[in-house]
Write a protein that holds these residues in place. Structure first.
Motif, mmCIF file in Angstrom:
data_model
loop_
_atom_site.group_PDB
_atom_site.id
_atom_site.type_symbol
_atom_site.label_atom_id
_atom_site.label_comp_id
_atom_site.label_asym_id
_atom_site.label_seq_id
_atom_site.Cartn_x
_atom_site.Cartn_y
_atom_site.Cartn_z
ATOM 1 N N GLN A 49 24.503 24.493 39.475
ATOM 2 C CA GLN A 49 25.373 25.523 39.480
ATOM 3 C C GLN A 49 26.837 25.029 39.430
ATOM 4 O OE1 GLN A 49 24.527 28.643 38.455
ATOM 5 N NE2 GLN A 49 26.569 29.397 38.631
ATOM 6 N N GLU A 50 26.982 23.977 40.294
ATOM 7 C CA GLU A 50 28.529 23.486 40.457
ATOM 8 C C GLU A 50 28.806 22.683 39.207
ATOM 9 O OE1 GLU A 50 28.972 19.725 43.109
ATOM 10 O OE2 GLU A 50 29.488 21.432 44.499
ATOM 11 N N GLU A 51 27.769 22.073 38.643
ATOM 12 C CA GLU A 51 28.150 21.285 37.174
ATOM 13 C C GLU A 51 28.640 22.206 36.241
ATOM 14 O OE1 GLU A 51 25.465 17.121 37.415
ATOM 15 O OE2 GLU A 51 24.321 19.045 37.005
ATOM 16 N N ALA A 52 27.741 23.331 36.100
ATOM 17 C CA ALA A 52 28.135 24.335 35.144
ATOM 18 C C ALA A 52 29.458 25.064 35.386
ATOM 19 C CB ALA A 52 26.841 25.477 35.295
ATOM 20 N N GLN A 53 29.577 25.277 36.489
ATOM 21 C CA GLN A 53 31.005 26.010 36.987
ATOM 22 C C GLN A 53 32.247 24.766 36.551
ATOM 23 O OE1 GLN A 53 31.588 28.994 38.201
ATOM 24 N NE2 GLN A 53 33.654 28.680 37.861
ATOM 25 N N ALA A 54 31.741 23.713 36.866
ATOM 26 C CA ALA A 54 32.884 22.543 36.372
ATOM 27 C C ALA A 54 33.060 22.667 34.908
ATOM 28 C CB ALA A 54 32.588 21.339 37.007
ATOM 29 N N ILE A 55 32.110 22.403 34.172
ATOM 30 C CA ILE A 55 31.891 22.382 32.779
ATOM 31 C C ILE A 55 32.713 23.743 32.094
ATOM 32 C CG2 ILE A 55 30.434 22.873 30.370
ATOM 33 C CD1 ILE A 55 28.621 20.650 32.148
ATOM 34 N N TYR A 56 32.555 24.916 32.779
ATOM 35 C CA TYR A 56 33.137 26.012 32.181
ATOM 36 C C TYR A 56 34.435 26.062 32.588
ATOM 37 C CZ TYR A 56 34.754 30.912 32.886
ATOM 38 O OH TYR A 56 35.707 31.850 32.826
ATOM 39 N N GLU A 57 35.180 25.487 33.621
ATOM 40 C CA GLU A 57 36.334 25.369 33.848
ATOM 41 C C GLU A 57 37.196 24.372 33.033
ATOM 42 O OE1 GLU A 57 36.685 24.635 38.050
ATOM 43 O OE2 GLU A 57 35.942 26.594 38.377
ATOM 44 N N MET A 58 36.271 23.438 32.568
ATOM 45 C CA MET A 58 36.821 22.464 31.723
ATOM 46 C C MET A 58 37.001 23.166 30.488
ATOM 47 S SD MET A 58 35.644 18.447 31.401
ATOM 48 C CE MET A 58 33.956 18.897 31.028
ATOM 49 N N ALA A 59 36.157 23.708 29.895
ATOM 50 C CA ALA A 59 35.967 24.252 28.562
ATOM 51 C C ALA A 59 37.128 25.256 28.687
ATOM 52 C CB ALA A 59 34.532 25.102 28.348
ATOM 53 N N GLU A 60 37.144 26.082 29.485
ATOM 54 C CA GLU A 60 38.176 27.492 29.596
ATOM 55 C C GLU A 60 39.566 26.725 29.275
ATOM 56 O OE1 GLU A 60 38.792 31.335 32.154
ATOM 57 O OE2 GLU A 60 38.712 29.525 33.125
ATOM 58 N N LEU A 61 39.735 25.638 29.944
ATOM 59 C CA LEU A 61 41.156 24.954 29.611
ATOM 60 C C LEU A 61 41.390 24.616 28.255
ATOM 61 C CD1 LEU A 61 41.518 22.575 32.577
ATOM 62 C CD2 LEU A 61 42.677 24.820 32.374
ATOM 63 N N MET A 62 40.374 24.365 27.551
ATOM 64 C CA MET A 62 40.444 23.842 26.052
ATOM 65 C C MET A 62 40.730 25.097 25.048
ATOM 66 S SD MET A 62 40.408 20.673 26.164
ATOM 67 C CE MET A 62 39.948 19.437 27.201
ATOM 68 N N CYS A 63 40.187 26.539 25.565
ATOM 69 C CA CYS A 63 39.813 27.478 24.634
ATOM 70 C C CYS A 63 41.318 28.148 24.318
ATOM 71 C CB CYS A 63 39.124 28.788 25.306
ATOM 72 S SG CYS A 63 37.631 28.130 25.660
#
Length: 120
Positions: free
Chosen positions: A106-120
């Motif tokens: 869950q922690e990794e998925a949250q980090a991936i989400y946050e990283m991706a959200e910055l790119m959107c």
């Protein structure tokens, strides 16, 4: 150690976005019957995401080509653009990042989400 790695990847991403400035909007209209993402991210941002993802999550990236890793970004951005809740988007990240027996925490998925959200 995972938090530190994810934080470094996210920080690097933010720095690159800062240096690159705003890109042009390359989103396209969504076809509700299509499995392809509705949003296509700027290629430079996508390349930075791929590098950051591979460095931060080597087990999830193992045996995946760049297009598969970029797909995580494109689908996540599509969910964000469509107004999907953060919890549902993070759950989608978990599904999209499964790599054989390796699944994102869950922690990794949250980090991936946050990283991706910055790119959107």
């Amino acid at each position: 150690m995972r938090r530190t790695t994810a934080a470094i990847a996210a920080g690097t991403t933010v720095f690159v976005l800062f240096l690159s400035g705003c890109g042009e909007d390359t989103s396209v209209a969504a076809d509700p019957t299509s499995t392809t993402p509705a949003v296509q991210v700027d290629p430079g941002k996508a390349a930075m995401f791929v590098v950051s993802y591979r460095n931060a999550f080597p087990k999830l990236a193992q045996d995946r080509d760049d297009a598969a890793v970029r797909g995580v970004l494109d689908h996540t951005c599509s969910d964000v653009a469509a107004g999907v809740s953060e919890a549902d988007t993070v759950a989608g990240v978990v599904r999209r990042t499964e790599n054989g027996a390796t699944t994102a925490t869950q922690e990794e998925a949250q980090a991936i989400y946050e990283m991706a959200e910055l790119m959107c």
